[in-house]
Design a protein around this motif. Structure first.
Motif: not given
Length: 386
Positions: A193-205, A212-213, A277-284
Motif C-alpha cells: 500500500d502506497r499513496t499516489q502523490e497525484s491524489i495529494i495534488k488533486m485534493l489540494a486543487l 498545506i492550508e 491520527n488526523p494529518l492536521n496535527k502534523i501538516l504545520p
C-alpha cells in the motif's frame, strides 16, 4: 432542496431524484437478478417494497444496505472491529483516506462502522470504470457515491481533478459531510500500500489556498483496512500472471463483476478497520520544515503511508506468508503447526480455482505470499523509522 452546483455528472442523487432511481431499479431485470443472488432469503416483492419505501438520502443505507451488510458479515466473516474512532475528535466532517482491498466492501463497511460509531454517513469515491451497467450507476449514486472519472485525456485531466477536488472541499467545508477516497487509483493487488502523490495534488486543487492550508481544510484522516483473508486473492494472482505473459492484457467488465461478487460473498475471516491520527496535527510541521511544494507532497504521501502501515492488524496468515516468502523462521512464535497447515491448505484451494493454460503455480503461490506478507513488511519498516 439542496443547492445544485457544477457537480451534476459526479455527485450522488439528491433526495428529489431518489424515487425515479428506485422506480428504475425495481423494473431492471439485471439488477433484480443480482439482488436475488445477493439476498437469496428475501422474496423479490419484499425487496421491491423495501426499495420503494426509501425517499431520502440515508433511507437506503438504514433500511437495506446496513441490514444487508450485517447479515453478510455474519455469514462471511468471523468478526468486524473498528478501532480508534475517538481520533476523529469533534470533527464535523473529514476526508478518510485508506488502503484498498475490495471493490465494494471497503467503503461499504467503513460507512457502516462510522455510522455505528456516531460519525455519520460518508460519501464514497468510485471510479466510472465500474459503472458498466445503467443499474450500477443508479445504485451507487443512490448509495451516496460520487464519481471519479477514469481514462480522461491529458488535456482534460486538470479540469476533471479540479472538479473532483472542489466537490470534496464543498462536502467537507460547506455541507459537513465526510468523504472516503482510496490512497491510490485502483487496488494495490500485491497489498504493498502506497499513496499516489497525484491524489495529494488533486485534493489540494479545490481551494485557492496554499498546499498545506488547502489540505488542512478537508481534515484528512488515514484509515487502515485489515482483512484476514482476501476472497479475491487468487483473481489478483491470476491477473499478475496474465500480465506477466501478456503485457497488453487488460481485465474485462466481466472480470470486475466477478471481483465484486467474490469480494462480497467470499470468506474474509477477521476484519479490523483502524482510524489513524488526523494529518492536521502534523501538516504545520511539514510547512515549517519543508519549503519546496513537490517535497511537501512527497512528505504528506509518506505520512499517510506511515499511519496506514503502523495500524495494520495481523493474523497467522501474514506471519506464515512472511516466513514462507523470505525463507526465514522469524515469526514462528506467532502461529502453530496447525495454523501453518490450514494456511497452506487455503492457498492450495485458492490456486485450484485458477483454470488457465500454462498455469505457473510457483509464480502464483509467490504472489499469494507477497499479498499477505507485504503489509507486515511495510509495518516493520514503519516501526524502524519511528
Amino acid at each position: 432542496m439542496e443547492e445544485k452546483q457544477d457537480f451534476e455528472d459526479i455527485r450522488p442523487l439528491f433526495n428529489e431524484e431518489i424515487d425515479d432511481a428506485i422506480a428504475f431499479l425495481v423494473q431492471d431485470p439485471e439488477f433484480l437478478r443480482v439482488a436475488k443472488f445477493v439476498l437469496p432469503d428475501m422474496p423479490i416483492e419484499e425487496l421491491k417494497a423495501q426499495l420503494l419505501s426509501c425517499h431520502e438520502w440515508g433511507d437506503f443505507q438504514k433500511r437495506l444496505a446496513y441490514p444487508f451488510l450485517s447479515t453478510l458479515i455474519s455469514k462471511t466473516a468471523t468478526s468486524l472491529q473498528f478501532v480508534g474512532a475517538e481520533r476523529a475528535g469533534n470533527a464535523k466532517a473529514f476526508t478518510a483516506i485508506s488502503n484498498h482491498r475490495d471493490i465494494v466492501l471497503d467503503a461499504a463497511l467503513l460507512n457502516l462502522l462510522l455510522y455505528q460509531a456516531g460519525l455519520g454517513f460518508i460519501e464514497v469515491a468510485i471510479g466510472d470504470n465500474l459503472l458498466i451497467h445503467p443499474w450500477i450507476e443508479k445504485l451507487v449514486r443512490l448509495n451516496g457515491c460520487f464519481i471519479v472519472k477514469r481514462g480522461v485525456s491529458k488535456r482534460g485531466q486538470l479540469e476533471t481533478s479540479k472538479q473532483l477536488s472542489s466537490y470534496i472541499h464543498n462536502n467537507i467545508t460547506q455541507r459537513d459531510r465526510s468523504v472516503w477516497i482510496a490512497q491510490r487509483e485502483g487496488r494495490a493487488k500485491d497489498s504493498n500500500d502506497r499513496t499516489q502523490e497525484s491524489i495529494i495534488k488533486m485534493l489540494a486543487l479545490g481551494s485557492d489556498k496554499n498546499l498545506i492550508e488547502s489540505l488542512q481544510a478537508i481534515n484528512i484522516i488515514p484509515i487502515t483496512l485489515s482483512y484476514e483473508y482476501d476472497p479475491c486473492d487468487y483473481l489478483k494472482a491470476k491477473e499478475f500472471l496474465m500480465k506477466r505473459d501478456d503485457p497488453e492484457y487488460k481485465k474485462s467488465p466481466a472480470d470486475d463483476l466477478l471481483s465484486m461478487e467474490m469480494g462480497i460473498l467470499g470468506y474474509k475471516g477477521q476484519i479490523v478497520f483502524t482510524m489513524g491520527n488526523p494529518l492536521n496535527k502534523i501538516l504545520p510541521v511539514i510547512r515549517e520544515t519543508i519549503t519546496d511544494k513537490s517535497e511537501q507532497i512527497t512528505a504528506i504521501a509518506e505520512l499517510i503511508d506511515r499511519e496506514i502501515h503502523l495500524n495494520y492488524h495481523f493474523y497467522p496468515v501474514n506471519y506464515i506468508a512472511y516466513d514462507q516468502l523470505t525463507g526465514e523462521a522469524r515469526f514462528t512464535d506467532y502461529y502453530t503447526d496447525s495454523d501453518k497447515k490450514g494456511v497452506e491448505e487455503y492457498f492450495q484451494k485458492q490456486l485450484n480455482k485458477i483454470q488457465i493454460e500454462n498455469k505457473d503455480e510457483i509464480f502464483l503461490r509467490q504472489k499469494l505470499y507477497e499479498m499477505y506478507a507485504n503489509p507486515l513488511i511495510n509495518h516493520l519498516n514503519a516501526k524502524m523509522k519511528q
